[in-house]
Design an enzyme around this catalytic site. Structure first.
Site, PDB file in Angstrom:
ATOM      1  N   GLU A   1      -1.305  -5.564   8.664  1.00 47.15           N
ATOM      2  CA  GLU A   1      -0.518  -4.968   9.747  1.00 47.15           C
ATOM      3  C   GLU A   1      -1.154  -5.268  11.107  1.00 47.15           C
ATOM      4  OE1 GLU A   1       0.146  -0.775   9.066  1.00 47.15           O
ATOM      5  OE2 GLU A   1       0.922  -1.112   7.040  1.00 47.15           O
TER       6      GLU A   1
ATOM      7  N   GLU B   1       9.265  -4.207  10.742  1.00 44.12           N
ATOM      8  CA  GLU B   1       9.625  -2.889  10.182  1.00 44.12           C
ATOM      9  C   GLU B   1      10.024  -1.925  11.303  1.00 44.12           C
ATOM     10  OE1 GLU B   1       6.885  -1.186   7.356  1.00 44.12           O
ATOM     11  OE2 GLU B   1       7.974   0.725   7.317  1.00 44.12           O
TER      12      GLU B   1
ATOM     13  N   ASP C   1      -1.162  -6.429  -0.326  1.00 43.29           N
ATOM     14  CA  ASP C   1      -1.192  -5.744   0.974  1.00 43.29           C
ATOM     15  C   ASP C   1      -2.611  -5.236   1.253  1.00 43.29           C
ATOM     16  OD1 ASP C   1      -0.041  -4.722   3.239  1.00 43.29           O
ATOM     17  OD2 ASP C   1       0.991  -3.056   2.236  1.00 43.29           O
TER      18      ASP C   1
ATOM     19  N   LYS D   1      -0.986  -9.569   2.960  1.00 40.98           N
ATOM     20  CA  LYS D   1      -0.259  -9.065   4.127  1.00 40.98           C
ATOM     21  C   LYS D   1      -1.183  -8.135   4.891  1.00 40.98           C
ATOM     22  CE  LYS D   1       2.987  -5.673   3.993  1.00 40.98           C
ATOM     23  NZ  LYS D   1       2.351  -4.708   4.921  1.00 40.98           N
TER      24      LYS D   1
ATOM     25  N   ASP E   1       0.840  -1.212   0.000  1.00 38.42           N
ATOM     26  CA  ASP E   1       0.000   0.000   0.000  1.00 38.42           C
ATOM     27  C   ASP E   1       0.874   1.260   0.000  1.00 38.42           C
ATOM     28  OD1 ASP E   1       0.866  -0.066   2.627  1.00 38.42           O
ATOM     29  OD2 ASP E   1      -1.134   0.061   3.529  1.00 38.42           O
TER      30      ASP E   1
HETATM   31  O1  KIV Z   1       3.354  -1.295   1.758  1.00 37.72           O
HETATM   32  C1  KIV Z   1       4.530  -1.685   1.727  1.00 37.72           C
HETATM   33  O2  KIV Z   1       5.244  -1.453   0.757  1.00 37.72           O
HETATM   34  C2  KIV Z   1       5.051  -2.402   2.879  1.00 37.72           C
HETATM   35  C3  KIV Z   1       6.501  -2.740   2.904  1.00 37.72           C
HETATM   36  C4  KIV Z   1       7.324  -1.537   3.043  1.00 37.72           C
HETATM   37  C5  KIV Z   1       6.813  -3.756   3.922  1.00 37.72           C
HETATM   38  O3  KIV Z   1       4.319  -2.700   3.764  1.00 37.72           O
END
Ligand code: KIV
Length: 266
Positions: free
Chosen positions: A116, A183, A84, A114, A45
């Site tokens: 968070e 991160e 993401d 993915k 994202d």
């Molecule tokens: O959105 C993204 O690019 C990320 C990475 C930096 C891990 O979450």
């Protein structure tokens, strides 16, 4: 050419092989990265910041993410594509999380998603894993929490925050995540987490002891220059290369050097 799969990523940690991850948002860049042999293309994202020009990742929508995931998936012949989940696509309910994550696989062509958060999203991770949607978890400096953190600040420096992050890592592993992004955390904490769990850790601003590394493509290529975090190594200066090419084109058009008769049709 062996296709990179979720089990292969887990196996890499068992074999002590480093995992390479880069963000990708469109077909041409994804094709180049895939052909260069990167293991995972993360449709991040961060597209909101480095492509859309937003100040944070918060405005990015699910439809935009699916659109980008589709382009990247068409290009990825070898790499694993991970989509993401943007802000508010997994916070409201488990049902919404499953439907939204499912769109990345059904429409976006991704193999995994993915999201968070640590313990607070463990129920989401568990349900997704149970429904065969592999999950890459993400803890530490989680950009969607920018307002809670009061900016993009290193996390886990104090003892209690460090303990919480270690506990989060173990919780997302038990919930069924197949990998974990760390991160913006201290090197020693990333090392400890990496040694304490069986799933691979993918670091960004988390030092050299993670099982793999991820960078934002536009940072690595020198295409995003609004700020330069300490952990970013620029492997190219495409800003300079592109600016120079465009200037030469402008100058050639203005001076009548482009196009020549050879560059036209009879
Ligand atoms: O959105 C993204 O690019 C990320 C990475 C930096 C891990 O979450």
């Amino acid at each position: 050419m062996d296709k990179i799969t979720v089990p292969r990523i887990r196996e890499k940690k068992e074999n002590g092989e480093k995992i390479t991850v880069l963000t990708a948002y469109d077909f041409p860049f994804a094709k180049l990265i895939d052909e260069a042999g990167i293991d995972i293309l993360l449709v991040g994202d961060t597209v909101g910041i480095v492509v859309q020009g937003e100040e944070s990742t918060l405005p990015v929508t699910l439809d935009q993410m699916i659109y980008h995931a589709r382009m990247v998936s068409r290009a990825a012949k070898r790499a694993l594509v991970v989509g993401d989940m943007p802000f508010l696509s997994y916070q409201a309910s488990i049902e919404e999380t499953i439907r939204n994550a499912g769109r990345f696989l059904k429409e976006g062509g991704a193999a995994a998603v993915k999201l968070e958060g640590g313990a607070r999203v463990a129920d989401r991770i568990e349900m997704l894993a149970r429904h065969d949607i592999p999950v890459m978890a993400h803890i530490g400096l989680t950009p969607q929490s920018v307002h809670r953190m009061g900016g993009y600040k290193v996390q886990g420096r104090g003892t209690s925050q460090a303990k919480q992050l270690l506990a989060d890592a173990k919780t997302v592993e038990s919930a069924g995540a197949f990998s974990l992004v760390l991160e913006g955390i201290p090197i020693s904490l990333a090392k400890k987490i990496t040694q304490s769990i069986k799933i691979p850790t993918i670091g960004i601003g988390a030092g050299p002891y993670c099982d793999g590394q991820v960078l934002v493509l536009h940072d690595l290529l020198g295409l995003f220059t609004r700020f330069h975090p300490k952990f970013v190594r620029r492997y190219a200066d495409l800003t300079a290369t592109i600016t120079e090419a465009v200037r030469r084109y402008k100058s050639d058009v203005e001076s009548g050097k482009f196009p020549t008769e050879e560059e036209g049709y009879e």
